[in-house]
Design a protein around this motif. Structure first.
Motif, mmCIF file in Angstrom:
data_model
loop_
_atom_site.group_PDB
_atom_site.id
_atom_site.type_symbol
_atom_site.label_atom_id
_atom_site.label_comp_id
_atom_site.label_asym_id
_atom_site.label_seq_id
_atom_site.Cartn_x
_atom_site.Cartn_y
_atom_site.Cartn_z
ATOM 1 N N VAL A 8 26.197 45.215 48.167
ATOM 2 C CA VAL A 8 27.255 44.279 47.772
ATOM 3 C C VAL A 8 26.755 42.845 47.926
ATOM 4 O O VAL A 8 26.953 42.006 47.043
ATOM 5 N N ALA A 9 26.072 42.564 49.049
ATOM 6 C CA ALA A 9 25.540 41.218 49.269
ATOM 7 C C ALA A 9 24.532 40.859 48.186
ATOM 8 O O ALA A 9 24.526 39.733 47.677
ATOM 9 N N GLY A 10 23.695 41.814 47.798
ATOM 10 C CA GLY A 10 22.737 41.566 46.726
ATOM 11 C C GLY A 10 23.431 41.313 45.399
ATOM 12 O O GLY A 10 22.996 40.468 44.609
ATOM 13 N N ALA A 11 24.507 42.029 45.169
ATOM 14 C CA ALA A 11 25.240 41.864 43.908
ATOM 15 C C ALA A 11 25.881 40.489 43.807
ATOM 16 O O ALA A 11 25.873 39.871 42.746
ATOM 17 N N ILE A 12 26.424 39.998 44.902
ATOM 18 C CA ILE A 12 27.109 38.698 44.834
ATOM 19 C C ILE A 12 26.153 37.529 45.052
ATOM 20 O O ILE A 12 26.573 36.376 44.998
ATOM 21 N N ALA A 13 24.884 37.822 45.276
ATOM 22 C CA ALA A 13 23.900 36.746 45.474
ATOM 23 C C ALA A 13 23.641 35.969 44.191
ATOM 24 O O ALA A 13 23.260 34.803 44.235
ATOM 25 N N ASP A 14 23.876 36.578 43.060
ATOM 26 C CA ASP A 14 23.604 35.936 41.767
ATOM 27 C C ASP A 14 24.833 35.163 41.288
ATOM 28 O O ASP A 14 25.944 35.704 41.272
ATOM 29 N N PRO A 15 24.656 33.909 40.883
ATOM 30 C CA PRO A 15 25.817 33.107 40.449
ATOM 31 C C PRO A 15 26.510 33.654 39.205
ATOM 32 O O PRO A 15 27.733 33.505 39.072
ATOM 33 N N VAL A 16 25.778 34.283 38.299
ATOM 34 C CA VAL A 16 26.412 34.858 37.104
ATOM 35 C C VAL A 16 27.333 35.993 37.519
ATOM 36 O O VAL A 16 28.479 36.087 37.053
ATOM 37 N N ARG A 17 26.875 36.833 38.433
ATOM 38 C CA ARG A 17 27.711 37.949 38.877
ATOM 39 C C ARG A 17 28.926 37.452 39.657
ATOM 40 O O ARG A 17 30.019 38.012 39.530
ATOM 41 N N ARG A 18 28.755 36.395 40.442
ATOM 42 C CA ARG A 18 29.926 35.836 41.144
ATOM 43 C C ARG A 18 30.943 35.324 40.146
ATOM 44 O O ARG A 18 32.154 35.508 40.317
ATOM 45 N N ARG A 19 30.476 34.681 39.091
ATOM 46 C CA ARG A 19 31.397 34.170 38.054
ATOM 47 C C ARG A 19 32.094 35.322 37.336
ATOM 48 O O ARG A 19 33.280 35.233 37.024
ATOM 49 N N ILE A 20 31.365 36.413 37.082
ATOM 50 C CA ILE A 20 31.983 37.590 36.451
ATOM 51 C C ILE A 20 33.101 38.115 37.346
ATOM 52 O O ILE A 20 34.194 38.439 36.864
ATOM 53 N N LEU A 21 32.852 38.172 38.642
ATOM 54 C CA LEU A 21 33.900 38.634 39.569
ATOM 55 C C LEU A 21 35.113 37.713 39.527
ATOM 56 O O LEU A 21 36.257 38.178 39.566
ATOM 57 N N GLU A 22 34.868 36.413 39.435
ATOM 58 C CA GLU A 22 35.983 35.458 39.334
ATOM 59 C C GLU A 22 36.782 35.693 38.062
ATOM 60 O O GLU A 22 38.020 35.632 38.082
ATOM 61 N N LEU A 23 36.096 35.962 36.952
ATOM 62 C CA LEU A 23 36.795 36.236 35.691
ATOM 63 C C LEU A 23 37.633 37.499 35.797
ATOM 64 O O LEU A 23 38.772 37.549 35.320
ATOM 65 N N LEU A 24 37.064 38.522 36.435
ATOM 66 C CA LEU A 24 37.766 39.796 36.548
ATOM 67 C C LEU A 24 38.883 39.754 37.583
ATOM 68 O O LEU A 24 39.748 40.629 37.590
ATOM 69 N N ARG A 25 38.868 38.754 38.427
ATOM 70 C CA ARG A 25 39.953 38.600 39.402
ATOM 71 C C ARG A 25 41.268 38.318 38.671
ATOM 72 O O ARG A 25 42.335 38.707 39.118
ATOM 73 N N GLU A 26 41.164 37.639 37.530
ATOM 74 C CA GLU A 26 42.352 37.271 36.760
ATOM 75 C C GLU A 26 42.873 38.409 35.888
ATOM 76 O O GLU A 26 44.070 38.571 35.741
#
Length: 121
Positions: free
Chosen positions: A4-22
């Motif tokens: 999980v830490a490796g997955a959220i280490a990338d800024p593109v993946r963090r932004r994808i998570l933010e988009l999917l939060r909505e």
């Protein structure tokens, strides 16, 4: 937790998570938010799926991606454990405060004791 830490280490993946939060989104809708290719977005989504942060749902011919924030709880708890425990700096600050308080009390009681000695002599 490492995955999980490796997955959220990338800024593109963090932004994808933010988009999917909505809302749930298709890969194409997610790709519209980035200046990278759709295959690159798909690779990021694969990493997020493998870490358990994202699930996909097939609706007709559309595949929607949804956020699953549960795996983030372990990381959040781990980070919180550092904030909850006082570090050496806080212990030393408390010690310094206690030293100053003790000095102030001694100064306040010293003149009274000295004047008492003078009255008895």
């Amino acid at each position: 937790m490492d995955e999980v830490a490796g997955a959220i280490a990338d800024p593109v993946r963090r932004r994808i998570l933010e988009l999917l939060r909505e809302d749930r989104l298709t890969a194409g809708a997610i790709a519209e938010h980035f200046d990278i290719s759709r295959p690159a977005v798909s690779r990021h989504l694969r990493v997020l799926r493998e870490s358990g942060l994202v699930h996909d749902e097939l609706v007709g011919r559309q595949r929607y991606y949804l956020l699953d924030a549960a795996p983030l709880a372990e990381i959040a708890d781990w980070i919180t454990s550092f904030a909850a425990r006082p570090g050496w700096a806080q212990h030393l600050d408390a010690l310094e405060t206690e030293v100053y308080r003790t000095r102030r009390e001694r100064r306040a009681t010293r003149p009274a004791a000295e004047s008492h000695k003078e009255e008895t002599a």
